[in-house]
Design a protein around this motif. Sequence first.
Motif, short mmCIF file in Angstrom:
data_model
loop_
_atom_site.label_atom_id
_atom_site.label_comp_id
_atom_site.label_asym_id
_atom_site.label_seq_id
_atom_site.Cartn_x
_atom_site.Cartn_y
_atom_site.Cartn_z
N THR A 163 0.64 -1.00 0.25
CA THR A 163 0.14 -0.05 0.43
C THR A 163 1.13 1.62 0.14
O THR A 163 2.14 0.36 0.53
N ARG A 164 0.40 2.41 -0.06
CA ARG A 164 1.26 3.51 -0.42
C ARG A 164 2.10 3.57 1.29
O ARG A 164 2.93 4.00 1.26
N GLU A 165 1.14 3.67 3.01
CA GLU A 165 1.79 3.80 3.56
C GLU A 165 2.33 3.13 3.86
O GLU A 165 3.22 3.14 4.49
N GLN A 166 2.70 1.27 3.22
CA GLN A 166 3.92 0.34 3.74
C GLN A 166 5.18 0.94 2.66
O GLN A 166 6.50 0.68 2.73
#
Length: 169
Positions: free
Chosen positions: A59-62
């Motif tokens: 994901t973007r956050e990961q």
Amino acid sequence: MECMNSDWLTTGETASMLGVSRQHVVNLCDRGELHFSLAGTHRRVRRADVQHLLDPGLTREQEKSLWLHRAMLGPLMIDPNAVLDLARENIRAWLPQHREDGMAAGYLKQWLDVLDGGVDDVVESLTGTDEASCELRQNSPFAGVLPDADRRQALRSFREHWDHEHSAA
């Protein structure tokens, strides 16, 4: 007598890989959710695009967390003892703030095990894309390793990278 490159799939092959109907694949193509090329009147889908649907990656956050932790590799390689000591100090300060049987305390204790494993284990957790590494990074004890200016620059670089790499998605 059609000769297909193995990088390109028919809608039927794509449907089989995804476990859906051929019509569903056609609908995905028509809605622009799955890129395709035409070979005459037949749609052809890149195998890599199908693989991305099956495993979309981080994901973007990961990915942002991975980016920041990669930025910490420099300080870690230059002065491993100082970085590992700072992480241990953070864990000692944070553990009492969490329930003993809570998830946050569990992650901090996992970090202690990683830190005890040495620099190679730490690097593996900081840069791994597996689920365990991603979860550990979300509970990272490495606050304060990067100077604030370096951290802000790493985040700017990440945003540029993300915008460039994901602009077509």
